[in-house]
Design an enzyme around this catalytic site. Structure first.
Site, PDB file in Angstrom:
ATOM      1  N   TYR A  90       0.804  -1.228   0.000  1.00  0.00           N
ATOM      2  CA  TYR A  90       0.000   0.000   0.000  1.00  0.00           C
ATOM      3  C   TYR A  90       0.838   1.280   0.000  1.00  0.00           C
ATOM      4  O   TYR A  90       0.353   2.334  -0.387  1.00  0.00           O
ATOM      5  CB  TYR A  90      -0.962  -0.005   1.199  1.00  0.00           C
ATOM      6  CG  TYR A  90      -2.253  -0.709   0.851  1.00  0.00           C
ATOM      7  CD1 TYR A  90      -3.363   0.013   0.421  1.00  0.00           C
ATOM      8  CD2 TYR A  90      -2.350  -2.093   0.887  1.00  0.00           C
ATOM      9  CE1 TYR A  90      -4.533  -0.614   0.067  1.00  0.00           C
ATOM     10  CE2 TYR A  90      -3.507  -2.738   0.535  1.00  0.00           C
ATOM     11  CZ  TYR A  90      -4.618  -1.989   0.118  1.00  0.00           C
ATOM     12  OH  TYR A  90      -5.761  -2.622  -0.245  1.00  0.00           O
ATOM     13  N   ILE A  91       2.087   1.197   0.470  1.00  0.00           N
ATOM     14  CA  ILE A  91       2.948   2.383   0.460  1.00  0.00           C
ATOM     15  C   ILE A  91       4.069   2.231  -0.561  1.00  0.00           C
ATOM     16  O   ILE A  91       4.338   3.145  -1.344  1.00  0.00           O
ATOM     17  CB  ILE A  91       3.544   2.638   1.875  1.00  0.00           C
ATOM     18  CG1 ILE A  91       2.416   2.875   2.892  1.00  0.00           C
ATOM     19  CG2 ILE A  91       4.529   3.808   1.858  1.00  0.00           C
ATOM     20  CD1 ILE A  91       1.485   4.032   2.583  1.00  0.00           C
TER      21      ILE A  91
ATOM     22  N   ASP B  14       8.988  -7.566  -4.869  1.00  0.00           N
ATOM     23  CA  ASP B  14       8.030  -8.159  -3.940  1.00  0.00           C
ATOM     24  C   ASP B  14       8.225  -9.668  -3.930  1.00  0.00           C
ATOM     25  O   ASP B  14       8.523 -10.263  -4.970  1.00  0.00           O
ATOM     26  CB  ASP B  14       6.591  -7.813  -4.348  1.00  0.00           C
ATOM     27  CG  ASP B  14       5.658  -7.878  -3.152  1.00  0.00           C
ATOM     28  OD1 ASP B  14       5.279  -6.803  -2.625  1.00  0.00           O
ATOM     29  OD2 ASP B  14       5.324  -9.002  -2.718  1.00  0.00           O
TER      30      ASP B  14
ATOM     31  N   LYS C 243       6.782   8.936  13.663  1.00  0.00           N
ATOM     32  CA  LYS C 243       5.718   8.177  12.982  1.00  0.00           C
ATOM     33  C   LYS C 243       4.765   7.554  14.009  1.00  0.00           C
ATOM     34  O   LYS C 243       3.538   7.647  13.891  1.00  0.00           O
ATOM     35  CB  LYS C 243       6.346   7.082  12.111  1.00  0.00           C
ATOM     36  CG  LYS C 243       5.359   6.111  11.507  1.00  0.00           C
ATOM     37  CD  LYS C 243       4.513   6.786  10.475  1.00  0.00           C
ATOM     38  CE  LYS C 243       3.349   5.943  10.036  1.00  0.00           C
ATOM     39  NZ  LYS C 243       2.480   6.622   9.093  1.00  0.00           N
TER      40      LYS C 243
ATOM     41  N   THR D 151       5.441  -4.373   9.046  1.00  0.00           N
ATOM     42  CA  THR D 151       5.969  -4.706  10.380  1.00  0.00           C
ATOM     43  C   THR D 151       4.777  -5.163  11.218  1.00  0.00           C
ATOM     44  O   THR D 151       4.163  -4.358  11.919  1.00  0.00           O
ATOM     45  CB  THR D 151       6.664  -3.491  11.043  1.00  0.00           C
ATOM     46  OG1 THR D 151       5.951  -2.304  10.674  1.00  0.00           O
ATOM     47  CG2 THR D 151       8.096  -3.358  10.635  1.00  0.00           C
TER      48      THR D 151
ATOM     49  N   CYS E 123      -2.962   1.107  10.464  1.00  0.00           N
ATOM     50  CA  CYS E 123      -1.967   2.010  11.054  1.00  0.00           C
ATOM     51  C   CYS E 123      -2.324   2.450  12.457  1.00  0.00           C
ATOM     52  O   CYS E 123      -1.622   2.153  13.418  1.00  0.00           O
ATOM     53  CB  CYS E 123      -1.821   3.229  10.152  1.00  0.00           C
ATOM     54  SG  CYS E 123      -1.659   2.769   8.428  1.00  0.00           S
TER      55      CYS E 123
ATOM     56  N   GLY F 247     -10.117   1.254  12.861  1.00  0.00           N
ATOM     57  CA  GLY F 247      -9.653   0.191  11.967  1.00  0.00           C
ATOM     58  C   GLY F 247      -8.508   0.633  11.093  1.00  0.00           C
ATOM     59  O   GLY F 247      -7.895   1.681  11.318  1.00  0.00           O
TER      60      GLY F 247
ATOM     61  N   PHE G 149     -13.433   0.226   6.702  1.00  0.00           N
ATOM     62  CA  PHE G 149     -12.931   0.691   8.003  1.00  0.00           C
ATOM     63  C   PHE G 149     -13.101   2.192   8.202  1.00  0.00           C
ATOM     64  O   PHE G 149     -12.961   2.701   9.313  1.00  0.00           O
ATOM     65  CB  PHE G 149     -11.479   0.227   8.240  1.00  0.00           C
ATOM     66  CG  PHE G 149     -10.387   1.066   7.659  1.00  0.00           C
ATOM     67  CD1 PHE G 149      -9.927   2.195   8.319  1.00  0.00           C
ATOM     68  CD2 PHE G 149      -9.797   0.721   6.455  1.00  0.00           C
ATOM     69  CE1 PHE G 149      -8.897   2.959   7.790  1.00  0.00           C
ATOM     70  CE2 PHE G 149      -8.759   1.476   5.921  1.00  0.00           C
ATOM     71  CZ  PHE G 149      -8.316   2.602   6.594  1.00  0.00           C
ATOM     72  N   LYS G 150     -13.421   2.909   7.098  1.00  0.00           N
ATOM     73  CA  LYS G 150     -13.777   4.319   7.264  1.00  0.00           C
ATOM     74  C   LYS G 150     -14.637   4.764   6.078  1.00  0.00           C
ATOM     75  O   LYS G 150     -14.757   4.025   5.097  1.00  0.00           O
ATOM     76  CB  LYS G 150     -12.550   5.200   7.461  1.00  0.00           C
ATOM     77  CG  LYS G 150     -11.580   5.244   6.316  1.00  0.00           C
ATOM     78  CD  LYS G 150     -10.442   6.166   6.728  1.00  0.00           C
ATOM     79  CE  LYS G 150      -9.555   6.515   5.578  1.00  0.00           C
ATOM     80  NZ  LYS G 150      -8.570   7.526   5.937  1.00  0.00           N
TER      81      LYS G 150
HETATM   82  N1  SAJ Z   1     -11.769   7.497  12.973  1.00  0.00           N
HETATM   83  C1  SAJ Z   1     -12.741   7.790  13.919  1.00  0.00           C
HETATM   84  N2  SAJ Z   1     -13.016   9.096  14.209  1.00  0.00           N
HETATM   85  C2  SAJ Z   1     -12.367  10.117  13.593  1.00  0.00           C
HETATM   86  C3  SAJ Z   1     -11.373   9.824  12.642  1.00  0.00           C
HETATM   87  C4  SAJ Z   1     -11.097   8.513  12.342  1.00  0.00           C
HETATM   88  O1  SAJ Z   1     -13.352   6.880  14.509  1.00  0.00           O
HETATM   89  O2  SAJ Z   1     -12.699  11.270  13.894  1.00  0.00           O
HETATM   90  C5  SAJ Z   1     -11.477   6.091  12.645  1.00  0.00           C
HETATM   91  C6  SAJ Z   1     -11.772   5.734  11.176  1.00  0.00           C
HETATM   92  O3  SAJ Z   1     -13.117   5.424  10.999  1.00  0.00           O
HETATM   93  C7  SAJ Z   1     -10.859   4.535  10.973  1.00  0.00           C
HETATM   94  C8  SAJ Z   1      -9.652   4.845  11.864  1.00  0.00           C
HETATM   95  O4  SAJ Z   1     -10.079   5.861  12.753  1.00  0.00           O
HETATM   96  O5  SAJ Z   1     -11.473   3.335  11.421  1.00  0.00           O
HETATM   97  C9  SAJ Z   1      -8.426   5.302  11.115  1.00  0.00           C
HETATM   98  O6  SAJ Z   1      -8.772   6.223  10.086  1.00  0.00           O
HETATM   99  P1  SAJ Z   1      -7.948   7.566   9.823  1.00  0.00           P
HETATM  100  O7  SAJ Z   1      -8.595   8.298   8.727  1.00  0.00           O
HETATM  101  O8  SAJ Z   1      -7.762   8.297  11.100  1.00  0.00           O
HETATM  102  O9  SAJ Z   1      -6.477   7.067   9.443  1.00  0.00           O
HETATM  103  P2  SAJ Z   1      -5.854   6.002   8.385  1.00  0.00           P
HETATM  104  O10 SAJ Z   1      -5.585   4.724   9.123  1.00  0.00           O
HETATM  105  O11 SAJ Z   1      -6.595   5.935   7.111  1.00  0.00           O
HETATM  106  O12 SAJ Z   1      -4.434   6.740   8.084  1.00  0.00           O
HETATM  107  C10 SAJ Z   1      -3.589   7.123   9.176  1.00  0.00           C
HETATM  108  C11 SAJ Z   1      -3.184   8.601   8.981  1.00  0.00           C
HETATM  109  N3  SAJ Z   1      -2.527   9.075  10.196  1.00  0.00           N
HETATM  110  C12 SAJ Z   1      -2.930  10.211  10.828  1.00  0.00           C
HETATM  111  O13 SAJ Z   1      -3.875  10.869  10.458  1.00  0.00           O
HETATM  112  C13 SAJ Z   1      -2.124  10.623  12.020  1.00  0.00           C
HETATM  113  C14 SAJ Z   1      -2.243   8.721   7.778  1.00  0.00           C
HETATM  114  O14 SAJ Z   1      -1.764  10.039   7.648  1.00  0.00           O
HETATM  115  C15 SAJ Z   1      -1.058   7.743   7.928  1.00  0.00           C
HETATM  116  O15 SAJ Z   1      -0.182   7.805   6.814  1.00  0.00           O
HETATM  117  C16 SAJ Z   1      -1.619   6.346   8.010  1.00  0.00           C
HETATM  118  O16 SAJ Z   1      -2.452   6.272   9.194  1.00  0.00           O
HETATM  119  C17 SAJ Z   1      -0.463   5.362   8.100  1.00  0.00           C
HETATM  120  O17 SAJ Z   1      -0.175   4.688   7.085  1.00  0.00           O
HETATM  121  O18 SAJ Z   1       0.225   5.316   9.139  1.00  0.00           O
END
Ligand code: SAJ
Length: 402
Positions: A10-11, A31, A202, A83, A256, A253, A317-318
């Site tokens: 994914y990255i 890969d 990070k 990881t 990360c 979810g 998951f979102k």
């Molecule tokens: N979520 C909530 N409430 C909120 C925001 C999010 O319940 O107000 C939930 C979402 O529904 C989801 C989870 O949190 O289940 C994670 O979603 P997310 O949009 O917060 O983050 P990811 O996992 O898509 O991406 C995160 C990001 N990190 C931060 O915002 C600090 C992204 O910038 C990183 O690059 C990514 O993790 C990563 O790869 O580490």
């Protein structure tokens, strides 16, 4: 300039594609999965990311990127492998180590070696020790750095180029060399630091978000008991100039936010109480939601003397993505299904055509048929549905908030 990306997930894959396109760098993407290599070389994107397949096709056709199961000699090497956990939430850096060992024989004076994989503090130093124990003649002759990614799934093309990045070398020369590389395709600022700080940065970013979401989720539990609408409450509290509360949901979810905080809590158990508690609250929220659904089903059956039809709305998951990895919604649907022998449960995920475990139903049809409607993921189409007095609605993600 030729760069070798170890890991086309994914990255790794998007970064390799953008480096090839925007940075004019010749990329070899490696890969261990032959099917990933085959698909990549055929211009077929094996991950979910809007707009990325077109870019992949462009760089494959122009010859700027090709994939292989084995690394090739390059000027720069990037470790972008998973990881995962070993058990008990201990991070497992064996993929980073295996990728590192695979490139050690290819390294030569002046090369750059970078870890991008989310890693426990000290991993870059540990990998450097492995490199120099195998190739002592390269000590102080290659550049070693850690540079984490920050992209948000769904918005990767923009964020890979425009986000600021933190770059931590084992020494200043390594930091500068890595800055020079990323400067070829990143328009955001490249902030220099040391490797340990970059690794911790990070973990800090994702733990900070997890803690903030846990605060919102905790409020949702308190408000449920207190008879207060949590969405209204947060909106009002956020009118304060220095308050900015996130949104509660049915858990956290993805790969990360629900994972990275454990890299801190397992290494620093006595010092990371808040971070550990946040993880527990966010995990508990999914169980709490599942229990709420089961209770609503029982109450319905007791009152109406028949089993309810239930619509479970959203598996991703979102919102507005089709990524179901580590999704709390999926966990809730499974728990509810196990409790009632799969009877009368309509599962909805408008962003996915079919699923190998769940039979999917159209969202409008499910909403019309259901006695109990459970909103798990706040997908935009759900917001067009209108509140129905005849249904029991469990809105865990704020579909009907004002
Ligand atoms: N979520 C909530 N409430 C909120 C925001 C999010 O319940 O107000 C939930 C979402 O529904 C989801 C989870 O949190 O289940 C994670 O979603 P997310 O949009 O917060 O983050 P990811 O996992 O898509 O991406 C995160 C990001 N990190 C931060 O915002 C600090 C992204 O910038 C990183 O690059 C990514 O993790 C990563 O790869 O580490």
């Amino acid at each position: 300039m030729k760069a070798c990306f170890m890991g086309l997930g994914y990255i790794g894959l998007p970064t390799a594609i953008i480096a090839a396109k925007e940075g004019n760098i010749d990329i070899i993407g490696v890969d261990i999965n032959p099917s990933v290599v085959e698909q990549t070389n055929a211009g077929h994107l094996h991950i979910i990311e809007p707009g990325m397949e077109e870019l992949l096709q462009e760089v494959v056709h122009s010859g700027k990127l090709h994939a292989s199961t084995t690394p090739e000699v390059a000027d720069a090497y990037f470790m972008v492998v998973p990881t995962p956990f070993k058990g008990n939430h201990e991070p497992d850096v064996s993929y980073v180590e295996a990728a590192t060992r695979a490139v050690i024989p290819l390294l030569k004076e002046g090369d750059l070696y970078v870890i991008e994989s989310t890693s426990p503090v000290g991993t870059t130093e540990k990998m450097a020790e492995i490199i120099f124990s195998e190739r002592p003649e390269l000590k102080d002759k290659i550049y070693v750095a850690y540079c984490p990614e920050r992209v948000l799934p769904g918005n990767v093309i923009f964020e890979l180029v425009h986000n600021d990045r933190v770059i931590g070398g084992l020494n200043e020369a390594s930091t500068a060399k890595a800055q020079e590389f990323y400067g070829r395709f990143v328009k955001g600022k490249l902030h220099p630091t040391n490797a340990r700080t970059a690794e911790m940065c990070k973990l800090t970013e994702n733990s900070s978000r997890d803690v903030q979401i846990a605060f919102a989720n905790e409020l949702s539990l308190i408000c449920d008991k207190a008879g207060i609408n949590v969405w209204d409450l947060i909106e009002l509290a956020n009118k304060h100039p220095r308050v900015n509360i996130l949104q509660p949901g049915c858990g956290v979810g993805g790969h990360c936010i629900a994972v990275d905080p454990y890299f801190i809590t397992t290494a620093f158990p006595n010092e990371s109480k808040l971070i550990a508690n946040a993880r527990e609250i966010n995990n508990y929220k999914a169980l709490w939601c599942a229990e709420r659904v089961k209770n609503a089903m029982l109450e319905f059956e007791l009152k109406r003397h028949r089993k309810p039809v239930i619509a479970m709305m959203g598996l991703a998951f979102k919102p507005d993505i089709d990524d179901l990895r580590e999704s709390p919604s999926k966990q809730i649907v499974s728990r509810v299904m196990q409790s009632c022998n799969n009877a009368d449960i309509l599962v909805v995920e408008p962003n996915v055509k079919s699923h190998n475990v769940f039979k999917l139903t159209d969202y409008k049809e499910a909403y019309d048929k259901a006695d109990i409607v459970v909103f798990l993921t706040a997908h935009t189409p759900f917001k067009q549905l209108s509140w129905s007095q005849d249904k029991i609605i469990l809105d865990f993600c704020g579909i009907f908030k004002k």
